[in-house]
Design a protein around this motif. Structure first.
Motif, PDB file in Angstrom:
ATOM      1  N   ARG A  97       0.833  -1.197   0.000  1.00  0.00           N
ATOM      2  CA  ARG A  97       0.000   0.000   0.000  1.00  0.00           C
ATOM      3  C   ARG A  97       0.873   1.255   0.000  1.00  0.00           C
ATOM      4  NH1 ARG A  97      -3.831  -1.693   4.989  1.00  0.00           N
ATOM      5  NH2 ARG A  97      -1.759  -2.366   5.721  1.00  0.00           N
ATOM      6  N   TYR A  98       0.295   2.371  -0.456  1.00  0.00           N
ATOM      7  CA  TYR A  98       1.058   3.613  -0.524  1.00  0.00           C
ATOM      8  C   TYR A  98       0.815   4.412   0.756  1.00  0.00           C
ATOM      9  CZ  TYR A  98       3.008   8.021  -2.070  1.00  0.00           C
ATOM     10  OH  TYR A  98       3.767   9.155  -2.165  1.00  0.00           O
ATOM     11  N   TYR A  99       1.902   4.711   1.470  1.00  0.00           N
ATOM     12  CA  TYR A  99       1.844   5.529   2.675  1.00  0.00           C
ATOM     13  C   TYR A  99       2.329   6.934   2.306  1.00  0.00           C
ATOM     14  CZ  TYR A  99       1.173   1.271   5.442  1.00  0.00           C
ATOM     15  OH  TYR A  99       0.675   0.104   5.971  1.00  0.00           O
ATOM     16  N   ALA A 100       1.402   7.861   2.190  1.00  0.00           N
ATOM     17  CA  ALA A 100       1.756   9.216   1.762  1.00  0.00           C
ATOM     18  C   ALA A 100       2.679   9.870   2.783  1.00  0.00           C
ATOM     19  CB  ALA A 100       0.497  10.053   1.572  1.00  0.00           C
ATOM     20  N   LEU A 101       3.654  10.633   2.289  1.00  0.00           N
ATOM     21  CA  LEU A 101       4.617  11.287   3.166  1.00  0.00           C
ATOM     22  C   LEU A 101       4.002  12.503   3.847  1.00  0.00           C
ATOM     23  CD1 LEU A 101       7.544  10.798   3.990  1.00  0.00           C
ATOM     24  CD2 LEU A 101       8.249  12.374   2.185  1.00  0.00           C
ATOM     25  N   GLY A 102       3.199  13.286   3.118  1.00  0.00           N
ATOM     26  CA  GLY A 102       2.499  14.415   3.722  1.00  0.00           C
ATOM     27  C   GLY A 102       3.204  15.739   3.559  1.00  0.00           C
ATOM     28  N   ASN A 103       2.467  16.819   3.850  1.00  0.00           N
ATOM     29  CA  ASN A 103       2.954  18.174   3.585  1.00  0.00           C
ATOM     30  C   ASN A 103       3.937  18.679   4.638  1.00  0.00           C
ATOM     31  OD1 ASN A 103       1.095  18.372   5.668  1.00  0.00           O
ATOM     32  ND2 ASN A 103       0.357  20.384   5.033  1.00  0.00           N
ATOM     33  N   GLU A 104       4.303  17.826   5.585  1.00  0.00           N
ATOM     34  CA  GLU A 104       5.323  18.231   6.544  1.00  0.00           C
ATOM     35  C   GLU A 104       6.715  18.222   5.916  1.00  0.00           C
ATOM     36  OE1 GLU A 104       4.936  15.554   9.787  1.00  0.00           O
ATOM     37  OE2 GLU A 104       2.958  16.313  10.405  1.00  0.00           O
ATOM     38  N   HIS A 105       6.818  17.674   4.728  1.00  0.00           N
ATOM     39  CA  HIS A 105       8.100  17.592   4.028  1.00  0.00           C
ATOM     40  C   HIS A 105       8.079  18.478   2.787  1.00  0.00           C
ATOM     41  CE1 HIS A 105       9.275  14.036   6.460  1.00  0.00           C
ATOM     42  NE2 HIS A 105       7.972  13.775   6.422  1.00  0.00           N
ATOM     43  N   ARG A 106       9.250  18.795   2.285  1.00  0.00           N
ATOM     44  CA  ARG A 106       9.367  19.630   1.091  1.00  0.00           C
ATOM     45  C   ARG A 106       8.849  18.882  -0.134  1.00  0.00           C
ATOM     46  NH1 ARG A 106      15.429  21.503   0.678  1.00  0.00           N
ATOM     47  NH2 ARG A 106      15.653  19.228   0.834  1.00  0.00           N
ATOM     48  N   ILE A 107       8.439  19.651  -1.139  1.00  0.00           N
ATOM     49  CA  ILE A 107       7.878  19.065  -2.351  1.00  0.00           C
ATOM     50  C   ILE A 107       8.907  18.163  -3.036  1.00  0.00           C
ATOM     51  CG2 ILE A 107       7.029  19.587  -4.675  1.00  0.00           C
ATOM     52  CD1 ILE A 107       5.669  22.025  -3.567  1.00  0.00           C
ATOM     53  N   ALA A 108      10.172  18.624  -3.094  1.00  0.00           N
ATOM     54  CA  ALA A 108      11.213  17.819  -3.742  1.00  0.00           C
ATOM     55  C   ALA A 108      11.402  16.496  -3.009  1.00  0.00           C
ATOM     56  CB  ALA A 108      12.520  18.598  -3.797  1.00  0.00           C
ATOM     57  N   THR A 109      11.366  16.534  -1.676  1.00  0.00           N
ATOM     58  CA  THR A 109      11.515  15.300  -0.888  1.00  0.00           C
ATOM     59  C   THR A 109      10.357  14.358  -1.157  1.00  0.00           C
ATOM     60  OG1 THR A 109      12.679  16.527   0.853  1.00  0.00           O
ATOM     61  CG2 THR A 109      11.739  14.379   1.444  1.00  0.00           C
TER      62      THR A 109
END
Length: 314
Positions: free
Chosen positions: A204-216
């Motif tokens: 399954r895909y575990y989204a990283l979220g907006n706490e990280h930079r777009i490039a990351t």
């Protein structure tokens, strides 16, 4: 041979749906094609007894992420007064805290694209296993949207004559359609059920979220093609995901004509399969941010309308 333009109809449909959702007039039912009505509820102020929403359940949810149990709401309305509608329970993370809008994943993106194999940020996902993985793979492979996208991609492949041996016209479209359906279902069941369950990999895909930079986040999306999770939550090579794609191409040699089963053709199809996954994972990663922005914009508009109505009352 497959061609990048084969993906064009799918993305045209996606952005057309997004444009339609943006241009649809607002109403008390919430933002059209929002991640779910739970997101709208979490963005709106508590409804009064006169303006309560008619429905708070989300038809977009395939399975809730096992939130912590909530105590039953108390009806504080006085006798003879209409009962107040309680605000629906919001999705909670593993610690019992409400999941922010930007990290909540819908079960359908834009009300169409299936998103059953994505986990909201911080939520406690359903434990994977043979039975659960098969149920998810079933929903993903046989969802009605599958046939919509299948029709579009088959039509474009037939129009571009990707495999001349399959023919043209109605008969050619049929030849492309049933083979495309087998390609997709084989990949889904192999990657999301059979290999994943046998190897104890959580694909399954575990989204990283907006706490990280777009490039990351973008690099993270790409890396998920090669990295999955074990049932215990540790990172592991994505053998199930990539192995399912490889086996799909090998199996496809039994139902494609010889001219479409050379190594170069199969390698190209494998590459486009990876590219499609990266594209859709990018949508799954960033869609909640966009949806949350429009939900809050919609909330501000509703509040302004309510204030204007109150000022107009004598």
């Amino acid at each position: 041979m497959d061609h990048p333009l084969r993906l064009l109809p799918s993305f045209v449909l996606l952005f057309a749906t997004a444009a339609l959702a943006q241009s649809t007039p607002s109403s008390s039912e919430g933002l059209p094609d929002a991640p779910s009505q739970l997101l709208v509820a979490s963005a709106l102020p508590a409804p009064s007894s006169a303006t309560s929403a008619a429905s708070t359940s989300s038809s977009l949810d395939f399975e809730a992420p096992l939130p912590a149990p909530q105590p039953p709401s108390q009806d504080s309305s006085a006798p003879g007064e209409p009962a107040k509608t309680a605000t629906p329970a919001l999705p909670l993370d593993a610690d019992g805290n409400a999941i922010p809008l930007e990290r909540q994943q819908p079960k359908r993106i834009l009300g169409l694209m299936p998103n059953f194999r994505t986990v909201s940020g911080g939520s406690k996902p359903h434990p994977p296993g043979w039975k659960y993985n098969f149920t998810v793979a079933n929903h993903q492979a046989l969802d009605y949207s599958t046939f919509i996208f299948l029709g579009l991609t088959s039509l474009s492949a037939e129009g571009m004559d990707s495999h001349p041996a399959l023919g043209k016209g109605v008969n050619g479209f049929y030849n492309y359609a049933w083979r495309g359906f087998l390609d997709k279902t084989d990949n889904t069941y192999l990657s999301a059920w059979l290999l994943a369950s046998a190897l104890h990999e959580d694909t399954r895909y575990y989204a990283l979220g907006n706490e990280h930079r777009i490039a990351t986040r973008a690099l993270y999306v790409i890396s998920r093609q090669g990295i999955a999770r074990t049932y215990g939550g540790h990172q592991t090579p994505n053998i199930a995901g990539l192995g399912g794609k490889v086996l799909t191409q090998i199996v496809s040699r039994t139902y494609y004509p010889t001219s479409a089963t050379s190594f170069s053709v199969l390698a190209t199809k494998f590459g486009y399969s990876v590219m499609r996954d990266v594209a859709f994972s990018s949508i799954r990663e960033f869609y909640p941010d966009i949806a949350a922005h429009y939900i809050r914009k919609h909330r501000a508009k509703l509040i302004a309308q309510q204030q204007q109505q109150q000022q107009q009352q004598p």
